[in-house]
Design an enzyme around this catalytic site. Structure first.
Site, PDB file in Angstrom:
ATOM      1  N   HIS A   1       0.904  -1.369   0.015  1.00  0.00           N
ATOM      2  CA  HIS A   1       0.063  -0.103   0.007  1.00  0.00           C
ATOM      3  C   HIS A   1       0.821   1.245   0.067  1.00  0.00           C
ATOM      4  O   HIS A   1       1.145   1.761   0.893  1.00  0.00           O
ATOM      5  CB  HIS A   1      -0.835  -0.059   0.957  1.00  0.00           C
ATOM      6  CG  HIS A   1      -1.949   1.020   1.319  1.00  0.00           C
ATOM      7  ND1 HIS A   1      -3.175   1.085   1.946  1.00  0.00           N
ATOM      8  CD2 HIS A   1      -2.050   2.291   0.578  1.00  0.00           C
ATOM      9  CE1 HIS A   1      -3.866   1.860   1.666  1.00  0.00           C
ATOM     10  NE2 HIS A   1      -3.238   2.730   0.936  1.00  0.00           N
TER      11      HIS A   1
ATOM     12  N   ARG B   1       2.426   8.926  -6.373  1.00  0.00           N
ATOM     13  CA  ARG B   1       1.852  10.285  -6.867  1.00  0.00           C
ATOM     14  C   ARG B   1       2.400  10.319  -8.240  1.00  0.00           C
ATOM     15  O   ARG B   1       2.296  11.506  -8.818  1.00  0.00           O
ATOM     16  CB  ARG B   1       2.708  11.344  -6.020  1.00  0.00           C
ATOM     17  CG  ARG B   1       2.413  11.201  -4.698  1.00  0.00           C
ATOM     18  CD  ARG B   1       1.192  11.254  -4.236  1.00  0.00           C
ATOM     19  NE  ARG B   1       0.749  11.561  -2.855  1.00  0.00           N
ATOM     20  CZ  ARG B   1      -0.331  11.182  -2.238  1.00  0.00           C
ATOM     21  NH1 ARG B   1      -1.341  10.683  -2.787  1.00  0.00           N
ATOM     22  NH2 ARG B   1      -0.515  11.704  -0.780  1.00  0.00           N
TER      23      ARG B   1
ATOM     24  N   HIS C   1       1.364   5.529  -2.193  1.00  0.00           N
ATOM     25  CA  HIS C   1       0.636   6.322  -2.949  1.00  0.00           C
ATOM     26  C   HIS C   1       2.043   6.951  -3.664  1.00  0.00           C
ATOM     27  O   HIS C   1       2.486   7.900  -3.136  1.00  0.00           O
ATOM     28  CB  HIS C   1      -0.016   7.262  -2.519  1.00  0.00           C
ATOM     29  CG  HIS C   1      -1.266   6.599  -1.893  1.00  0.00           C
ATOM     30  ND1 HIS C   1      -2.569   6.554  -2.472  1.00  0.00           N
ATOM     31  CD2 HIS C   1      -1.429   6.137  -0.806  1.00  0.00           C
ATOM     32  CE1 HIS C   1      -3.448   6.093  -1.844  1.00  0.00           C
ATOM     33  NE2 HIS C   1      -3.068   5.759  -0.703  1.00  0.00           N
TER      34      HIS C   1
ATOM     35  N   LYS D   1      -8.537  -1.262  -6.439  1.00  0.00           N
ATOM     36  CA  LYS D   1      -8.643  -0.618  -5.265  1.00  0.00           C
ATOM     37  C   LYS D   1      -9.927   0.368  -5.273  1.00  0.00           C
ATOM     38  O   LYS D   1      -9.990   0.936  -6.400  1.00  0.00           O
ATOM     39  CB  LYS D   1      -7.655   0.158  -4.847  1.00  0.00           C
ATOM     40  CG  LYS D   1      -7.607   1.399  -3.830  1.00  0.00           C
ATOM     41  CD  LYS D   1      -7.584   0.974  -2.579  1.00  0.00           C
ATOM     42  CE  LYS D   1      -7.835   1.859  -1.461  1.00  0.00           C
ATOM     43  NZ  LYS D   1      -6.650   2.975  -1.237  1.00  0.00           N
TER      44      LYS D   1
ATOM     45  N   GLY E   1      -2.515  12.340   4.982  1.00  0.00           N
ATOM     46  CA  GLY E   1      -1.531  11.405   4.194  1.00  0.00           C
ATOM     47  C   GLY E   1      -0.210  11.905   4.993  1.00  0.00           C
ATOM     48  O   GLY E   1      -0.062  12.774   5.072  1.00  0.00           O
TER      49      GLY E   1
ATOM     50  N   ASP F   1       0.736   2.760   3.663  1.00  0.00           N
ATOM     51  CA  ASP F   1      -0.160   3.922   3.310  1.00  0.00           C
ATOM     52  C   ASP F   1       0.618   4.875   2.935  1.00  0.00           C
ATOM     53  O   ASP F   1       0.387   6.127   3.129  1.00  0.00           O
ATOM     54  CB  ASP F   1      -1.311   4.074   4.073  1.00  0.00           C
ATOM     55  CG  ASP F   1      -2.417   4.979   3.417  1.00  0.00           C
ATOM     56  OD1 ASP F   1      -2.324   5.193   2.222  1.00  0.00           O
ATOM     57  OD2 ASP F   1      -3.405   5.306   4.122  1.00  0.00           O
TER      58      ASP F   1
ATOM     59  N   ASN G   1      -4.892   6.788  -7.001  1.00  0.00           N
ATOM     60  CA  ASN G   1      -5.518   8.048  -7.010  1.00  0.00           C
ATOM     61  C   ASN G   1      -4.461   8.913  -7.388  1.00  0.00           C
ATOM     62  O   ASN G   1      -4.020   9.894  -6.830  1.00  0.00           O
ATOM     63  CB  ASN G   1      -6.131   8.087  -5.364  1.00  0.00           C
ATOM     64  CG  ASN G   1      -4.794   8.024  -4.505  1.00  0.00           C
ATOM     65  OD1 ASN G   1      -4.059   7.341  -4.599  1.00  0.00           O
ATOM     66  ND2 ASN G   1      -5.116   8.765  -3.325  1.00  0.00           N
TER      67      ASN G   1
ATOM     68  N   HIS H   1      -5.432  -0.395   6.035  1.00  0.00           N
ATOM     69  CA  HIS H   1      -5.557   0.609   7.043  1.00  0.00           C
ATOM     70  C   HIS H   1      -6.590   0.580   8.197  1.00  0.00           C
ATOM     71  O   HIS H   1      -7.102   1.534   8.415  1.00  0.00           O
ATOM     72  CB  HIS H   1      -5.134   1.837   6.670  1.00  0.00           C
ATOM     73  CG  HIS H   1      -5.979   2.377   5.607  1.00  0.00           C
ATOM     74  ND1 HIS H   1      -7.392   2.454   5.684  1.00  0.00           N
ATOM     75  CD2 HIS H   1      -5.707   3.385   4.327  1.00  0.00           C
ATOM     76  CE1 HIS H   1      -7.869   2.844   4.662  1.00  0.00           C
ATOM     77  NE2 HIS H   1      -6.950   3.469   4.005  1.00  0.00           N
TER      78      HIS H   1
HETATM   79  O1  DOR Z   1      -4.451   9.809   4.360  1.00  0.00           O
HETATM   80  C1  DOR Z   1      -4.658   9.251   3.364  1.00  0.00           C
HETATM   81  N1  DOR Z   1      -3.767   9.854   2.241  1.00  0.00           N
HETATM   82  N2  DOR Z   1      -5.580   8.341   3.028  1.00  0.00           N
HETATM   83  C2  DOR Z   1      -5.728   7.874   1.638  1.00  0.00           C
HETATM   84  O2  DOR Z   1      -6.724   7.092   1.816  1.00  0.00           O
HETATM   85  C3  DOR Z   1      -5.309   8.366   0.673  1.00  0.00           C
HETATM   86  C4  DOR Z   1      -3.930   9.062   0.909  1.00  0.00           C
HETATM   87  C5  DOR Z   1      -3.497   9.821   0.002  1.00  0.00           C
HETATM   88  O3  DOR Z   1      -3.308   9.501  -1.343  1.00  0.00           O
HETATM   89  O4  DOR Z   1      -2.984  11.101   0.395  1.00  0.00           O
HETATM   90 ZN    ZN Z   2      -7.000   4.661   2.161  1.00  0.00          ZN
HETATM   91 ZN    ZN Z   3      -3.649   4.388   0.832  1.00  0.00          ZN
END
Ligand code: DOR
Ligand code: ZN
Ligand code: ZN
Ligand code: ZN
Length: 376
Positions: A17, A21, A19, A105, A258, A242, A51, A160
């Site tokens: 998990h 970017r 991100h 997801k 995040g 995460d 995302n 999470h």
């Molecule tokens: O805190 C978070 N940040 N939770 C998420 O589900 C997405 C993530 C993000 O992409 O910044």
């Molecule tokens: Zn999440």
């Molecule tokens: Zn996440």
């Protein structure tokens, strides 16, 4: 020949998990900087979330992201496809059929990005047409995800899980032989921040009030404790970070959900081992074996053909201060654990048989990262 002295040799960490970017939000992180952060800390494979901008919700966008990651990542990687609120079921069918990914997801609560799905029909169809569905689901949405998986799905991975209350829902589901079956298993992920941080720490300084914000939000100390107990009872499947980097300016200016995580996850867990909170075997299970099994990188203990070694060398006794005795590789440039004194540190990272990190230095000549393969 590598002399590792009295250090510990472990399989590389697989972080299901993150991100990273890229594309679209690369001022926060990209596949080069994010994978360097991984290499430094002992993460030899990361899975990236959809995302980004654009979202990874079409075959075209997925292939574009694969190209970027292949060109830039110095560790191995996998990508999670995304479910779209605008119904991308046909795209989901295509990417799964073509075996471009094996996971989808979905966001069932508001979070960073524009990916919240509220339409029950779309949710049911996503489960119906996917293999393993990873969910961002909080509170009642966890019940809903468990129901959807039972009625339509082929596998549920609850990301999470932050609290005792939510963990109990997932534990109940895992123990219920009508809900958690071979055809539609239920998996539980816990992040380091929901184990090591809580509202007390968050509220202790003005800075922490802004920095320690994420979805799901931090909970009480008693929730940390419950999650540790669940881990030690064998009720948690994975530690996923995460890893969700945002620049410090963005975090301090307004509440932004995040925090970065890949650079500290293993060290925090080894430190917890040194404090008697968890065994090394359990760390290996949560961070290496279970991720490999759940993501189907391996089958019955056997790796896909064509794999080379992903190995890390950990100094269990090394004492160091986060952000002081190391440099932060993530583009976001900060960590919520700055100034934490930890015992235990990754000292060498081998990806696909090549040393990508050694003696506190990334090996600039090696770009060993490849997309992971998976079994059906
Ligand atoms: O805190 C978070 N940040 N939770 C998420 O589900 C997405 C993530 C993000 O992409 O910044
Ligand atoms: Zn999440
Ligand atoms: Zn996440
Ligand atoms: Zn069934």
């Amino acid at each position: 020949i590598i002399d590792v002295g009295k250090k510990l040799i472990m399989p590389g960490i697989i972080d299901v998990h993150t991100h990273m970017r890229e594309p679209g939000v690369t001022y926060k992180e990209d596949f080069a900087t994010g994978s360097r952060a991984c290499a430094k800390a002992g993460v030899t494979t990361f899975y990236d979330m959809p995302n980004t901008i654009p979202t990874t919700t079409t075959l075209g966008n997925l292939m574009e992201k694969k190209k970027l990651a292949s060109e830039k990542s110095i560790v191995n990687f996998g990508l999670h496809f995304g479910g779209s609120k605008n119904d991308n079921i046909e795209e989901i069918k295509k990417v799964l059929k073509n075996r471009e990914v094996n996971t989808v997801k979905i966001f069932m609560n508001v979070s960073t990005g524009e990916m919240l799905i509220e339409d029950d029909e779309i949710l049911a169809k996503v489960f119906e047409n996917s293999k393993l569905v990873l969910v961002h689901a909080e509170n009642e949405m966890i019940d809903k995800a468990i129901e959807l998986n039972k009625n339509y799905g082929s596998g549920l991975y609850v990301c999470h899980i932050p609290s005792a209350e939510e963990m109990k829902k997932v534990i109940d589901a895992k123990k219920n032989s009508k809900v958690n079956t071979k055809e539609h298993p239920v998996y539980a992920e816990v992040t380091p921040h929901h184990l090591f941080l809580n509202t007390e720490i968050r509220e202790s300084t003005e800075r922490n009030k802004m920095l320690l914000r994420m979805k799901p939000e931090l909970r009480e100390k008693s929730d940390n404790e419950f999650l540790w107990e669940a881990i030690n009872r064998g009720e948690v499947d994975t530690i996923g970070t995460d890893h969700a980097p945002h620049l410090i300016g963005e975090k301090l200016e307004k509440i932004t959900f995040g925090m970065p995580g890949v650079e500290t996850s293993l060290a925090l867990m080894i430190n917890a081992y040194n404090e008697g909170k968890i065994s090394l075997e359990m760390i290996q299970k949560l961070m290496c074996e279970n991720p490999a099994r759940i993501m189907k990188i391996e089958k019955r203990g056997k790796l896909q053909e064509g794999y080379f070694a992903d190995i890390i060398v950990v100094d269990l006794k090394k004492e160091w201060t986060v952000g002081v005795d190391d440099t932060i590789e993530s583009k976001c440039g900060w960590t919520p654990y700055e100034n934490w004194k930890l015992k235990g540190k990754n000292t060498m990272t081998i990806v696909n048989g090549k040393i990508v990190y050694e003696n506190r230095k990334i090996n600039e000549n090696v770009k060993s990262g490849k997309e992971v393969k998976f079994y059906d």
